[in-house]
Design a protein around this motif. Sequence first.
Motif, PDB file in Angstrom:
ATOM      1  N   ALA A  88       0.827  -1.208   0.000  1.00 21.75           N
ATOM      2  CA  ALA A  88       0.000   0.000   0.000  1.00 21.75           C
ATOM      3  C   ALA A  88       0.860   1.256   0.000  1.00 21.75           C
ATOM      4  O   ALA A  88       0.531   2.250  -0.657  1.00 21.75           O
ATOM      5  N   VAL A  89       1.967   1.231   0.727  1.00 17.16           N
ATOM      6  CA  VAL A  89       2.885   2.372   0.762  1.00 17.16           C
ATOM      7  C   VAL A  89       3.493   2.602  -0.628  1.00 17.16           C
ATOM      8  O   VAL A  89       3.587   3.739  -1.114  1.00 17.16           O
ATOM      9  N   LYS A  90       3.870   1.521  -1.281  1.00 13.60           N
ATOM     10  CA  LYS A  90       4.468   1.626  -2.617  1.00 13.60           C
ATOM     11  C   LYS A  90       3.484   2.224  -3.611  1.00 13.60           C
ATOM     12  O   LYS A  90       3.839   3.107  -4.410  1.00 13.60           O
ATOM     13  N   VAL A  91       2.240   1.773  -3.570  1.00 15.62           N
ATOM     14  CA  VAL A  91       1.212   2.311  -4.465  1.00 15.62           C
ATOM     15  C   VAL A  91       0.950   3.789  -4.167  1.00 15.62           C
ATOM     16  O   VAL A  91       0.824   4.611  -5.079  1.00 15.62           O
ATOM     17  N   ALA A  92       0.870   4.138  -2.883  1.00 13.53           N
ATOM     18  CA  ALA A  92       0.571   5.512  -2.490  1.00 13.53           C
ATOM     19  C   ALA A  92       1.603   6.497  -3.039  1.00 13.53           C
ATOM     20  O   ALA A  92       1.254   7.586  -3.514  1.00 13.53           O
ATOM     21  N   TYR A  93       2.877   6.120  -3.000  1.00 11.99           N
ATOM     22  CA  TYR A  93       3.938   7.039  -3.428  1.00 11.99           C
ATOM     23  C   TYR A  93       4.310   6.900  -4.913  1.00 11.99           C
ATOM     24  O   TYR A  93       5.192   7.597  -5.385  1.00 11.99           O
ATOM     25  N   SER A  94       3.631   6.028  -5.641  1.00 11.76           N
ATOM     26  CA  SER A  94       4.062   5.696  -7.000  1.00 11.76           C
ATOM     27  C   SER A  94       4.048   6.872  -7.970  1.00 11.76           C
ATOM     28  O   SER A  94       4.836   6.910  -8.914  1.00 11.76           O
ATOM     29  N   ASP A  95       3.150   7.853  -7.761  1.00 13.17           N
ATOM     30  CA  ASP A  95       3.059   8.987  -8.686  1.00 13.17           C
ATOM     31  C   ASP A  95       3.456  10.314  -8.050  1.00 13.17           C
ATOM     32  O   ASP A  95       3.243  11.376  -8.638  1.00 13.17           O
ATOM     33  N   ALA A  96       4.030  10.270  -6.857  1.00 15.27           N
ATOM     34  CA  ALA A  96       4.441  11.485  -6.125  1.00 15.27           C
ATOM     35  C   ALA A  96       3.258  12.387  -5.779  1.00 15.27           C
ATOM     36  O   ALA A  96       3.434  13.559  -5.460  1.00 15.27           O
ATOM     37  N   ASN A  97       2.046  11.844  -5.854  1.00 14.80           N
ATOM     38  CA  ASN A  97       0.847  12.529  -5.386  1.00 14.80           C
ATOM     39  C   ASN A  97       0.221  11.669  -4.293  1.00 14.80           C
ATOM     40  O   ASN A  97       0.257  10.438  -4.365  1.00 14.80           O
ATOM     41  N   LEU A  98      -0.372  12.308  -3.299  1.00 13.42           N
ATOM     42  CA  LEU A  98      -1.005  11.570  -2.214  1.00 13.42           C
ATOM     43  C   LEU A  98      -2.442  12.042  -2.054  1.00 13.42           C
ATOM     44  O   LEU A  98      -2.689  13.232  -1.829  1.00 13.42           O
ATOM     45  N   THR A  99      -3.384  11.104  -2.188  1.00 16.25           N
ATOM     46  CA  THR A  99      -4.777  11.434  -1.905  1.00 16.25           C
ATOM     47  C   THR A  99      -4.967  11.486  -0.394  1.00 16.25           C
ATOM     48  O   THR A  99      -4.094  11.057   0.371  1.00 16.25           O
ATOM     49  N   ALA A 100      -6.127  11.982   0.024  1.00 11.00           N
ATOM     50  CA  ALA A 100      -6.407  12.048   1.461  1.00 11.00           C
ATOM     51  C   ALA A 100      -6.348  10.658   2.083  1.00 11.00           C
ATOM     52  O   ALA A 100      -5.829  10.479   3.190  1.00 11.00           O
ATOM     53  N   GLU A 101      -6.861   9.648   1.356  1.00 15.90           N
ATOM     54  CA  GLU A 101      -6.837   8.279   1.867  1.00 15.90           C
ATOM     55  C   GLU A 101      -5.404   7.760   1.974  1.00 15.90           C
ATOM     56  O   GLU A 101      -5.042   7.072   2.948  1.00 15.90           O
ATOM     57  N   GLU A 102      -4.582   8.076   0.969  1.00 15.68           N
ATOM     58  CA  GLU A 102      -3.187   7.621   0.985  1.00 15.68           C
ATOM     59  C   GLU A 102      -2.395   8.291   2.092  1.00 15.68           C
ATOM     60  O   GLU A 102      -1.512   7.665   2.700  1.00 15.68           O
ATOM     61  N   ILE A 103      -2.713   9.537   2.376  1.00 19.37           N
ATOM     62  CA  ILE A 103      -2.042  10.242   3.477  1.00 19.37           C
ATOM     63  C   ILE A 103      -2.329   9.533   4.799  1.00 19.37           C
ATOM     64  O   ILE A 103      -1.438   9.367   5.643  1.00 19.37           O
TER      65      ILE A 103
END
Length: 264
Positions: A88-103
Amino acid sequence: MTKPLLALLLLGFALPLACSGEKDPEPSPLASRTGFCNSWAQAACQASVVSACDAASVEHCVASQSDFCLSVVPDSYSVLKADACIGAVKVAYSDANLTAEEIQIVRYLAGPCNQLSKGTLDVGDDCMADDVCDTARGVYCIRKQGAEGGTCQEPEETAPGAACDQPDQVCDGEHYCNGENCVVFKKTNGACTADYECKPDDRCVLEADAETGACTPRLELHEVCSADDDCQSHYCVRESGATEGECASMIRLSHSEPLCDDLH
C-alpha cells in the motif's frame, strides 16, 4: 559384508555431507521492525518522490523515511500483515501525489497498515489505543461511544437496530451505537452531544459550555481549516508553522511540501 548393506552404510555417511552443504533460507527482510522500516522507506523513496522532494539522494531519502517509520510503527511489531502494508505504501507514493486516503495510510497507519502489532494485552484487557492489542490477528481497542478507553476485542459487526451493548459489538458505517442499539446517524442540523452521533461528513458543533449542539457539515475543499477533522476529506494542508490551512483532497509532493521533510 554384502553389497546392499555396504551401499546403505555409504548412503548414511553421504547424506549428512549433502545436507551440510545446503544453505539456510534467508530471513525475511520484514521479520524485524528495523527491516520492515527499511522496506517501507524503499517503497516510499521511488524515483518520482526523490525528484519531487528534491532529495539529496535515494540513500538520504531512505534513511530519513526509515526514521519516520520507526517513530510510528508499534514497538510490539508483528510481521503477519506486513506485506500488505508495504504494498500500500508503494502504491501511495508511486506517482508522487497523495490522496487524502493515501495520506492516512502513509502518515497515520490507516488500513492495511493498521495490523502491525502483536500487542501487549490480552482480549478483554483495558486499552487506550489499538497498537497495544493484537491487531495482526484482528484484535483492536474497541471503545464504546463517549468512553475514554476501551477493551481489546475482535470486533463483531452488529446489524442495524440490533443490540450493541457488548464489549466486542460495533455498528456498520451507516449507524452508531446509542449505548443499547445500532441506530441511524443524526441528520444534518440534528441535535447531538458528540461527533459519533453525526454522519461521517458532519461533526457535532457545540457552543461554549453547551451540552447539546448540532450536526454540522465538515468543511469542503479549499475552505479554511485548522485541523484534519475540520474537513470532509480529513486532510487540512498547512504550511510549516502555520495554524490554518485549507481542506484538500490531494497533495503533490514538492520541496516546499511539509510531507517531504522526511523524504529527502
